[in-house]
Write a protein that holds these residues in place. Structure first.
Motif, PDB file in Angstrom:
ATOM      1  N   ASN A 155      13.253 -14.949  25.545  1.00 51.20           N
ATOM      2  CA  ASN A 155      12.786 -14.969  26.936  1.00 51.20           C
ATOM      3  C   ASN A 155      13.940 -14.702  27.902  1.00 51.20           C
ATOM      4  OD1 ASN A 155      10.107 -15.452  26.355  1.00 51.20           O
ATOM      5  ND2 ASN A 155      10.361 -17.664  26.366  1.00 51.20           N
ATOM      6  N   GLY A 156      15.129 -15.194  27.559  1.00 43.59           N
ATOM      7  CA  GLY A 156      16.305 -14.922  28.385  1.00 43.59           C
ATOM      8  C   GLY A 156      16.637 -13.442  28.423  1.00 43.59           C
ATOM      9  N   VAL A 157      16.598 -12.806  27.260  1.00 38.51           N
ATOM     10  CA  VAL A 157      16.855 -11.356  27.182  1.00 38.51           C
ATOM     11  C   VAL A 157      15.812 -10.595  28.005  1.00 38.51           C
ATOM     12  CG1 VAL A 157      16.852  -9.366  25.630  1.00 38.51           C
ATOM     13  CG2 VAL A 157      18.032 -11.463  24.961  1.00 38.51           C
ATOM     14  N   MET A 158      14.555 -10.983  27.857  1.00 29.41           N
ATOM     15  CA  MET A 158      13.491 -10.293  28.589  1.00 29.41           C
ATOM     16  C   MET A 158      13.652 -10.478  30.098  1.00 29.41           C
ATOM     17  SD  MET A 158      10.385 -11.185  25.959  1.00 29.41           S
ATOM     18  CE  MET A 158       9.068 -10.349  26.833  1.00 29.41           C
ATOM     19  N   GLY A 159      14.054 -11.670  30.520  1.00 29.04           N
ATOM     20  CA  GLY A 159      14.271 -11.922  31.943  1.00 29.04           C
ATOM     21  C   GLY A 159      15.405 -11.087  32.507  1.00 29.04           C
ATOM     22  N   VAL A 160      16.505 -10.998  31.765  1.00 32.42           N
ATOM     23  CA  VAL A 160      17.651 -10.198  32.213  1.00 32.42           C
ATOM     24  C   VAL A 160      17.264  -8.719  32.287  1.00 32.42           C
ATOM     25  CG1 VAL A 160      19.953  -9.402  31.564  1.00 32.42           C
ATOM     26  CG2 VAL A 160      19.391 -11.825  31.440  1.00 32.42           C
ATOM     27  N   LEU A 161      16.535  -8.232  31.287  1.00 36.69           N
ATOM     28  CA  LEU A 161      16.101  -6.833  31.302  1.00 36.69           C
ATOM     29  C   LEU A 161      15.204  -6.552  32.510  1.00 36.69           C
ATOM     30  CD1 LEU A 161      15.381  -6.230  27.524  1.00 36.69           C
ATOM     31  CD2 LEU A 161      17.148  -5.115  28.904  1.00 36.69           C
ATOM     32  N   SER A 162      14.321  -7.492  32.797  1.00 31.38           N
ATOM     33  CA  SER A 162      13.429  -7.323  33.942  1.00 31.38           C
ATOM     34  C   SER A 162      14.221  -7.245  35.248  1.00 31.38           C
ATOM     35  CB  SER A 162      12.438  -8.480  33.990  1.00 31.38           C
ATOM     36  OG  SER A 162      11.584  -8.360  35.086  1.00 31.38           O
ATOM     37  N   LEU A 163      15.180  -8.140  35.411  1.00 25.63           N
ATOM     38  CA  LEU A 163      16.008  -8.127  36.628  1.00 25.63           C
ATOM     39  C   LEU A 163      16.852  -6.863  36.717  1.00 25.63           C
ATOM     40  CD1 LEU A 163      17.197 -11.840  36.730  1.00 25.63           C
ATOM     41  CD2 LEU A 163      15.548 -10.726  38.255  1.00 25.63           C
ATOM     42  N   LEU A 164      17.437  -6.461  35.606  1.00 19.34           N
ATOM     43  CA  LEU A 164      18.271  -5.260  35.587  1.00 19.34           C
ATOM     44  C   LEU A 164      17.443  -4.025  35.940  1.00 19.34           C
ATOM     45  CD1 LEU A 164      21.037  -4.043  35.065  1.00 19.34           C
ATOM     46  CD2 LEU A 164      20.431  -3.880  32.643  1.00 19.34           C
ATOM     47  N   GLY A 165      16.228  -3.963  35.437  1.00 18.88           N
ATOM     48  CA  GLY A 165      15.353  -2.825  35.734  1.00 18.88           C
ATOM     49  C   GLY A 165      15.008  -2.721  37.205  1.00 18.88           C
ATOM     50  N   LYS A 166      14.986  -3.855  37.901  1.00 19.34           N
ATOM     51  CA  LYS A 166      14.655  -3.856  39.330  1.00 19.34           C
ATOM     52  C   LYS A 166      15.863  -3.566  40.209  1.00 19.34           C
ATOM     53  CE  LYS A 166      10.874  -7.090  38.770  1.00 19.34           C
ATOM     54  NZ  LYS A 166      10.403  -8.448  38.956  1.00 19.34           N
ATOM     55  N   LYS A 167      17.078  -3.824  39.695  1.00 18.70           N
ATOM     56  CA  LYS A 167      18.273  -3.711  40.532  1.00 18.70           C
ATOM     57  C   LYS A 167      18.992  -2.379  40.438  1.00 18.70           C
ATOM     58  CE  LYS A 167      19.378  -8.502  41.077  1.00 18.70           C
ATOM     59  NZ  LYS A 167      20.224  -9.047  42.086  1.00 18.70           N
ATOM     60  N   ASP A 168      18.923  -1.721  39.314  1.00 19.70           N
ATOM     61  CA  ASP A 168      19.710  -0.501  39.112  1.00 19.70           C
ATOM     62  C   ASP A 168      18.780   0.714  39.049  1.00 19.70           C
ATOM     63  OD1 ASP A 168      21.465   1.502  38.448  1.00 19.70           O
ATOM     64  OD2 ASP A 168      22.466   0.357  36.880  1.00 19.70           O
ATOM     65  N   PRO A 169      18.785   1.566  40.086  1.00 17.45           N
ATOM     66  CA  PRO A 169      17.882   2.717  40.101  1.00 17.45           C
ATOM     67  C   PRO A 169      18.365   3.908  39.265  1.00 17.45           C
ATOM     68  CG  PRO A 169      19.174   2.663  42.109  1.00 17.45           C
ATOM     69  CD  PRO A 169      19.547   1.437  41.309  1.00 17.45           C
ATOM     70  N   ASN A 170      19.529   3.776  38.631  1.00 15.63           N
ATOM     71  CA  ASN A 170      20.070   4.858  37.816  1.00 15.63           C
ATOM     72  C   ASN A 170      19.074   5.216  36.707  1.00 15.63           C
ATOM     73  OD1 ASN A 170      21.366   6.215  35.683  1.00 15.63           O
ATOM     74  ND2 ASN A 170      23.349   5.386  36.272  1.00 15.63           N
ATOM     75  N   PRO A 171      18.673   6.499  36.590  1.00 11.92           N
ATOM     76  CA  PRO A 171      17.679   6.896  35.581  1.00 11.92           C
ATOM     77  C   PRO A 171      18.085   6.549  34.147  1.00 11.92           C
ATOM     78  CG  PRO A 171      18.044   8.691  37.125  1.00 11.92           C
ATOM     79  CD  PRO A 171      19.058   7.626  37.437  1.00 11.92           C
ATOM     80  N   GLU A 172      19.363   6.671  33.819  1.00  7.99           N
ATOM     81  CA  GLU A 172      19.812   6.349  32.460  1.00  7.99           C
ATOM     82  C   GLU A 172      19.662   4.856  32.187  1.00  7.99           C
ATOM     83  OE1 GLU A 172      21.120   6.926  28.625  1.00  7.99           O
ATOM     84  OE2 GLU A 172      20.498   8.406  30.093  1.00  7.99           O
ATOM     85  N   THR A 173      20.049   4.039  33.169  1.00 12.04           N
ATOM     86  CA  THR A 173      19.893   2.588  33.020  1.00 12.04           C
ATOM     87  C   THR A 173      18.428   2.224  32.907  1.00 12.04           C
ATOM     88  OG1 THR A 173      21.909   2.207  34.311  1.00 12.04           O
ATOM     89  CG2 THR A 173      20.394   0.352  34.071  1.00 12.04           C
ATOM     90  N   THR A 174      17.592   2.830  33.734  1.00  4.89           N
ATOM     91  CA  THR A 174      16.160   2.573  33.702  1.00  4.89           C
ATOM     92  C   THR A 174      15.584   2.886  32.329  1.00  4.89           C
ATOM     93  OG1 THR A 174      15.981   3.055  36.063  1.00  4.89           O
ATOM     94  CG2 THR A 174      13.951   3.145  34.773  1.00  4.89           C
ATOM     95  N   LYS A 175      16.014   3.998  31.757  1.00  5.97           N
ATOM     96  CA  LYS A 175      15.531   4.392  30.431  1.00  5.97           C
ATOM     97  C   LYS A 175      15.956   3.373  29.378  1.00  5.97           C
ATOM     98  CE  LYS A 175      15.831   8.108  27.038  1.00  5.97           C
ATOM     99  NZ  LYS A 175      16.435   9.377  26.692  1.00  5.97           N
TER     100      LYS A 175
END
Length: 102
Positions: free
Chosen positions: A4-24
């Motif tokens: 759940n911690g990993v999933m939470g961090v991924l969710s936050l990271l996906g919202k903060k970094d608009p870089n297409p490579e990071t998003t992918k």
């Protein structure tokens, strides 16, 4: 749990970094963690079945609402690709459906 911690961090990271490579990469990580979560849940259900403690918890479920949510998600994906779509709902589905609320 750690997952759940990993999933939470991924969710936050996906919202903060608009870089297409990071998003992918975040999307790949999110999908993998969702799949792992499903496997763990299924494994726990299996052990409950083996122990004779598995219980189904039926709860009412709106099929119409579920389909509307699916359509909305598809609309977002199509719009992001520059496509225009028209949604037509001829009649609401009033079907009583039950699912396991767990």
């Amino acid at each position: 749990t750690p997952l759940n911690g990993v999933m939470g961090v991924l969710s936050l990271l996906g919202k903060k970094d608009p870089n297409p490579e990071t998003t992918k990469l975040v999307k790949i990580g999110w999908n993998a963690s969702q799949l792992l979560y499903t496997y763990i849940s299924d494994l726990l259900d299996y052990f409950q079945l083996q122990a004779g403690t598995f219980r189904i918890c039926p709860s009412p479920f709106s099929l119409h609402g579920f389909l509307e949510e699916c359509i909305d998600i598809l609309f977002l994906k199509l719009r992001d690709r520059g496509l225009r779509v028209k949604k037509v709902v001829e009649a609401p589905l009033h079907i009583e459906v039950f699912n396991d609320k767990r």
